[in-house]
Design an enzyme around this catalytic site. Structure first.
Site, PDB file in Angstrom:
ATOM      1  N   ASP A  64      44.929  44.441  46.290  1.00 32.99           N
ATOM      2  CA  ASP A  64      45.265  43.667  46.388  1.00 32.99           C
ATOM      3  C   ASP A  64      46.623  44.190  44.790  1.00 32.99           C
ATOM      4  O   ASP A  64      45.357  43.867  43.794  1.00 32.99           O
ATOM      5  CB  ASP A  64      45.055  42.087  46.376  1.00 32.99           C
ATOM      6  CG  ASP A  64      45.893  41.127  46.176  1.00 32.99           C
ATOM      7  OD1 ASP A  64      46.792  41.437  46.864  1.00 32.99           O
ATOM      8  OD2 ASP A  64      45.503  40.780  45.663  1.00 32.99           O
ATOM      9  N   GLU A  82      48.796  47.882  45.796  1.00 30.50           N
ATOM     10  CA  GLU A  82      50.180  47.192  46.149  1.00 30.50           C
ATOM     11  C   GLU A  82      50.588  47.426  44.576  1.00 30.50           C
ATOM     12  O   GLU A  82      50.171  46.830  44.085  1.00 30.50           O
ATOM     13  CB  GLU A  82      49.175  45.136  46.732  1.00 30.50           C
ATOM     14  CG  GLU A  82      51.106  44.534  46.739  1.00 30.50           C
ATOM     15  CD  GLU A  82      50.172  43.170  46.445  1.00 30.50           C
ATOM     16  OE1 GLU A  82      51.419  42.197  46.955  1.00 30.50           O
ATOM     17  OE2 GLU A  82      49.465  42.846  45.982  1.00 30.50           O
TER      18      GLU A  82
END
Length: 531
Positions: free
Chosen positions: A233, A266
């Site tokens: 993330d 990401e």
């Protein structure tokens, strides 16, 4: 594909228990009793905010039989309490007792999915912990598993190393202190983006040996449990040197080459942001999320689909586009949980028939590694999974949740176009897009070598046309429309004459014929749910 995708080939050698398809409302053709797993390559499904016990059952009943290679699960670590979905992205420890299940249930899920030929990808939060409270004298709180933490002082004693080091956890000196703890206000300064606080959350000093030891230990534990890949993330908020350091340490702990560990990062590319946080900076450590893919599909399928004819070149050619991501490095999606909550940014379940159409294009086209989303209906953008409490998410029985069109869960993994196009994707994998045709601004068609043909119509009216194709002559199942081969299309002398329904598609591949897809009296079309 990158070297880290070679592990998907190994799944084909696994065997699973026979699945009685007739018992499933969306399974389609009856089970033949075979225990051989279907062909699979690299298709990922994001099982957003779903408990481990539910995913385990769905691997056996759906993901394994339909050829999904990976299921990505929401972050498995302990987090702040709260019903909102985003609380899963505010960790307070790396304990594997979370709102979605216990560590034992997490292990059982990994094992059951592996038996069905499906690898688990863990969503991992390394950049930050929780919001930094600035008021109150007693800031101590409890996470979902009971771990105490103090967001006012930056004390997180439960962030200990998996091997027993750092028993006191982390405190304020283990976080960046950019501009006295300021939040990020802009994206033109790389240091601000990578050391400032994202939405006020404590930002780990990921360059420190202590933090890298703790985080690589967490990843190593997941890997030893059988996790096959990691979605990292908010990677653009971590320097590429730091993320490489964490991955290298983790690889060393598990005795692997870092390049052989499946790693999804990401990173949202944007020409108006600092050059040091662009996708190209992270190609050396793994695949990168291609957000431009979702926006391009969103624009094309709401307008002129002929703009998709050169999509791979525009998004993947770094000579043509300095912000491009080569196909081997790109992770692509129609929508994810973030874009789905930014109204109009991507095509979602709320867009009816456009949604399965967009997913079908992604699975049919030859660019990047495709990621599908399995999620729930929402009106409140912060709302967690149906029935979520501050500390748990109830298990969902997808046989019941997907049986009617008024349930809380979208069940995209069981829709007829999803099943058909996953099989299409796996069968044509390794072939090139050929014979691109765009007879109108609403219609586009192409072949995948001699293995597949697809035609898409995003218009409001049916469209009849005779296309050319490189597929051999024969009668093929239209796998976008049905699961039981009750609708077929014939190829004659390199031509295929079809009528494409409004906002629909026709999809044929050489592995789907009357002989390979026997008729079933239990087949239904779940793609009609909420469309």
């Amino acid at each position: 594909m990158r070297k880290n995708h070679t592990l998907t080939r190994a799944f084909a050698a696994l065997a699973c228990a026979a699945v009685v398809c007739a018992a499933l409302p969306a399974c389609g053709a009856k089970d033949t009793g075979s225990t051989t797993l279907p062909e699979r390559t690299d298709v990922e499904v994001i099982a957003f905010q779903q408990p481990w016990t539910s995913i385990a059952k769905e691997c056996t009943s759906t993901y394994g039989p339909e050829g999904v290679a990976y299921v990505e699960v929401s972050p498995p670590q302990e987090t702040v309490q709260g019903t909102q979905w985003w609380t899963s992205y505010q960790p307070v420890s790396y304990k594997l007792d979370s709102k979605l299940g216990t560590e034992a249930e997490f292990q059982d899920m990994i094992d059951e999915c592996a038996a069905a030929g499906v690898g688990i990808i863990a969503d991992v939060v390394l950049n930050h912990t929780t919001g930094a409270a600035t008021s109150g004298t007693d800031g101590w709180k409890e996470g979902t598993a009971g771990s105490r933490y103090n967001p006012a002082t930056g004390q997180y004693p439960a962030f200990t190393d998996a091997d027993g080091q750092y028993p006191d956890g982390v405190d304020a000196k283990d976080f960046h202190d950019y501009d006295n703890g300021a939040s990020i206000n802009g994206y033109l300064d790389q240091q601000e983006v990578q050391e400032g606080r994202l939405s006020g959350m404590w930002d780990f000093d990921t360059s420190s040996e202590k933090v890298q030891d703790i985080q690589s230990g967490y990843l190593a534990k997941l890997y030893r449990m059988g996790v096959k890949g990691f979605r990292i993330d908010t990677v653009k908020h971590i320097s590429n040197e730091d993320i490489k350091g964490i991955k290298d340490r983790m690889a060393q702990k598990v005795g692997k080459n870092p390049d052989d560990i499946f790693w999804i990062q990401e990173v949202i590319g944007n020409a108006a942001e600092a050059s040091g946080i662009q996708p190209k900076n992270y190609f050396d450590t793994g695949t990168v999320t291609q957000f431009a893919y979702a926006s391009n599909l969103n624009s094309a399928l709401r307008g002129d689909v002929s703009s998709l004819t050169d999509l791979a070149e525009r998004l993947g050619d770094t000579k043509r586009n300095p912000f491009a991501i080569p196909s081997k490095d790109a992770n692509v999606f129609v929508t994810n949980w973030d874009t789905a909550r930014n109204d109009g940014q991507a095509i979602t379940y709320k867009d009816g028939a456009l949604y399965p159409l967009a997913n079908a294009f992604m699975l049919a086209y030859d660019y990047g590694t495709p990621r599908l989303l399995s999620d729930y209906r929402f009106s409140d953008h912060d709302a967690g999974a149906p029935g979520a409490t501050d500390t748990s998410v109830p298990a969902v029985d997808f046989d019941e949740a997907c049986a009617t069109d008024d349930g809380d869960w979208n069940c995209q993994q069981r829709w007829t176009p999803t099943r058909g196009m996953i099989a299409f994707h796996n069968h044509v994998h390794g072939t090139k897009v050929e014979d691109m045709q765009e007879p109108t601004a609403s219609v586009i068609a192409f072949s995948r070598g001699d293995k597949g043909f697809v035609a898409f119509n995003n218009g409001d009216d049916a469209y009849e046309h005779e296309f050319t194709t490189t597929m051999p002559d024969g009668e093929y199942c239209d796998v976008y429309a049905v699961q039981d081969c009750s609708k077929t299309v014939r190829v004659r002398k390199g031509h295929v004459h079809v009528t494409i329904d409004p906002q629909s598609a026709v999809a044929l591949y050489s592995g789907a014929t009357k002989q390979t897809h026997p008729a079933s009296d239990t087949a239904v079309d779940p793609s009609t749910r909420r469309h």
